[in-house]
Design an enzyme around this catalytic site. Structure first.
Site, PDB file in Angstrom:
ATOM      1  N   SER A  18      48.882   0.610  53.611  1.00 35.03           N
ATOM      2  CA  SER A  18      50.207  -0.008  53.713  1.00 35.03           C
ATOM      3  C   SER A  18      50.268  -1.371  54.367  1.00 35.03           C
ATOM      4  O   SER A  18      51.294  -2.038  54.277  1.00 35.03           O
ATOM      5  CB  SER A  18      51.155   0.918  54.464  1.00 35.03           C
ATOM      6  OG  SER A  18      51.637   1.881  53.572  1.00 35.03           O
ATOM      7  N   LYS A  63      57.420  -4.023  61.734  1.00 34.05           N
ATOM      8  CA  LYS A  63      57.776  -3.015  60.730  1.00 34.05           C
ATOM      9  C   LYS A  63      58.682  -1.982  61.389  1.00 34.05           C
ATOM     10  O   LYS A  63      58.429  -1.556  62.513  1.00 34.05           O
ATOM     11  CB  LYS A  63      56.501  -2.357  60.204  1.00 34.05           C
ATOM     12  CG  LYS A  63      56.719  -1.361  59.074  1.00 34.05           C
ATOM     13  CD  LYS A  63      55.372  -0.803  58.609  1.00 34.05           C
ATOM     14  CE  LYS A  63      55.501   0.175  57.461  1.00 34.05           C
ATOM     15  NZ  LYS A  63      54.182   0.687  57.010  1.00 34.05           N
ATOM     16  N   SER A 113      53.445   0.193  52.141  1.00 34.62           N
ATOM     17  CA  SER A 113      54.807   0.324  52.624  1.00 34.62           C
ATOM     18  C   SER A 113      55.255  -0.823  53.541  1.00 34.62           C
ATOM     19  O   SER A 113      56.453  -0.995  53.739  1.00 34.62           O
ATOM     20  CB  SER A 113      54.972   1.663  53.359  1.00 34.62           C
ATOM     21  OG  SER A 113      54.162   1.720  54.506  1.00 34.62           O
TER      22      SER A 113
HETATM   23  N1  GLN Z   1      50.642   4.183  49.372  1.00 39.18           N
HETATM   24  C1  GLN Z   1      50.261   4.987  50.496  1.00 39.18           C
HETATM   25  C2  GLN Z   1      51.222   6.139  50.656  1.00 39.18           C
HETATM   26  O1  GLN Z   1      52.225   6.078  50.035  1.00 39.18           O
HETATM   27  C3  GLN Z   1      50.208   4.125  51.720  1.00 39.18           C
HETATM   28  C4  GLN Z   1      50.918   4.652  52.899  1.00 39.18           C
HETATM   29  C5  GLN Z   1      50.694   3.940  54.185  1.00 39.18           C
HETATM   30  O2  GLN Z   1      49.641   3.361  54.422  1.00 39.18           O
HETATM   31  N2  GLN Z   1      51.670   4.103  55.076  1.00 39.18           N
HETATM   32  O3  GLN Z   1      50.974   7.083  51.359  1.00 39.18           O
END
Ligand code: GLN
Length: 462
Positions: free
Chosen positions: A154, A55, A130
């Site tokens: 995410s 990532k 994400s």
């Molecule tokens: N949907 C969550 C957010 O937008 C997940 C984020 C993450 O785990 N990086 O913060």
């Protein structure tokens, strides 16, 4: 372990095989930001020759580290994250960097400032986020595993949307050195992979204390136990029909398999998403302050003085969701108001931990949905930014409590995968792997149509 590397390593020992997969799929899904064939031969180790994607908020020396943001689109990482170095030392090979929502903020990859990513099962749909690029790349067979990061779901939510495994480890189990911070008290580097066995092997190669991350810990595994009792939520509602049907069928399968299902209540769950977004935005507003065009980030040539430079850099460099979260975080931390927002969120965080402790005093693992819906359509108005944040309630609990959680492909509905999540007390990852290995053996998850990776025919859609 040696069996693992021979199975996966030989299937991909010819770099042309995954180059072909990437070439066939990339124009359809846009999962990877960069792809490079390895120059050097693999190091011998438990993951010898296994290619992986990272990532793009995790540093890989010599590769762009965009964090999905225009702010950093030209930055080249000067060193590699400890987790990446450990995997390389175990023989795995970085072949790509994966797309993400900007700085990890989002649930669809639609907040990426770099490119769009589509779900390999249906390209009209989002891959989740994400870590959507990581999950899409694994689901299509471009790589057998990828690193993601999980601050509030995410790794697990995109894994669920793409029909693969996604592990969020216990807080502190994997070094965060080299991960670009979003919300430091919540986040971990995690694994997206095609099988349970590989998820576990990658986790075991990465975990442990790293002197470059003071929050990383020696990994002391919880003592092994046979999983007999599974906690499930009482009065679960608000799931889409597809997720509900797979959830119900899974409970039936587990009962038939001899597990005892114990209904539990988590009253604080309703407050989990608001508490998470209060804490995460507060931490983000501090962590992202360094991207100002002076210390790091885009430096617009037309800025006339230092104040103007900071203003133009952040106006140009950040997308809307990131700006919104920095403002929210600044708002909840402003002087005189910490008690009203931030401290209150911390109390909810403690309540969630206590409620989960009570659950794990009675049950070995907890089973919940990952997300109330399956992969949604690009531009789906019923899934606007607000609805996406509220839907994070099942995943953020594990981040607030620091416990491990694993999203596994539990079944299919309407031609799309549904993932469910199991969680355990801190350092209880082995329980999650044991449970999922047994489930996978009885109910193997299908490959997406056109899958080009090394997973055998036994996994094909029947
Ligand atoms: N949907 C969550 C957010 O937008 C997940 C984020 C993450 O785990 N990086 O913060």
């Amino acid at each position: 372990m040696s069996k693992l590397s021979s199975t996966w390593g030989s299937a991909l020992s010819d770099p042309q095989a995954y180059k072909q997969a990437v070439e066939a799929w990339e124009k359809k899904i846009g999962a990877l930001i960069e792809f490079r064939l390895p120059g050097a031969a693999a190091v011998k180790g438990p993951l010898s020759g296994i290619p992986f994607a990272v990532k793009n908020n995790i540093a890989v020396k010599g590769w762009r580290l965009s964090c999905g943001s225009k702010m950093l689109s030209q930055i080249i990482a000067p060193y590699s994250a400890s987790a990446v170095e450990k995997l390389q030392a175990a023989g795995a090979i970085v072949v790509g960097t994966a797309n993400l929502d900007e700085f990890g903020m989002g649930s669809s990859c639609e907040n990426s400032g770099i490119q769009a990513t589509h779900n390999p099962w249906d390209q009209k749909r989002v891959p989740g986020g994400s870590s959507g690029g990581s999950a899409a790349a694994v689901a299509a067979g471009e790589v057998p595993f990828a690193l993601g990061t999980d601050t509030g779901g995410s790794v697990r939510q995109p894994a669920a949307f793409c029909g693969v495994y996604g592990l969020k480890p216990s807080y502190g189990a994997v070094s965060r050195y080299g991960l670009t911070a979003y919300a430091s008290s919540l986040e971990t580097i995690g694994v997206v992979a095609k099988t349970v066995e590989l998820t576990q092997a990658v986790f075991e190669a990465m975990r442990g204390r790293d002197e470059n991350d003071q929050t990383s810990l020696d990994y002391k595994e919880l003592s092994a136990r046979e999983i007999k009792t599974i906690a499930v939520l009482k009065g679960l509602s608000g799931l889409t029909a597809g997720v509900q049907s797979v959830y119900d069928t899974t409970l039936e399968k587990l009962k038939a398999d001899g597990y005892r299902l114990l209904e539990v209540e988590l009253p604080a769950l309703e407050y989990a998403a608001p508490a998470y977004y209060t804490i995460a935005t507060a931490e983000a507003s501090a962590n992202l302050a360094r991207f100002n065009g002076i210390r790091y980030g885009l430096r617009p040539y037309y800025a006339e003085n230092p104040d103007d430079l900071v203003y133009e850099s952040r106006t140009e460099g950040f997308g809307d969701e990131v700006k919104l979260r920095i403002m929210l975080g600044t708002f909840v931390l402003r002087s005189g108001f910490q008690e009203q927002f931030y401290m209150r969120a911390q109390r909810i965080r403690s309540a969630i931990k206590q409620e989960l402790d009570a659950v794990f005093a009675q049950a070995d693992i907890l089973l919940t949905p990952v997300f109330p819906s399956q992969a949604f359509l690009h531009g789906d108005l019923s899934m606007d930014a607000f609805a996406q944040r509220a839907a994070d309630k099942f995943t953020v609990t594990a981040n607030l409590a620091g416990i491990p959680a694993l999203s596994f492909p539990a079944g299919m509905a309407d031609g799309l995968p549904v993932g469910l999540q199991v969680s355990a007390p801190a350092f209880g990852e082995a329980r999650l792997f044991d449970f999922c290995r047994r489930f996978e053996a009885s109910f193997p998850s299908p490959n997406c149509p056109g899958y080009m990776g090394p997973c055998g025919d036994s996994r094909r859609l029947s």
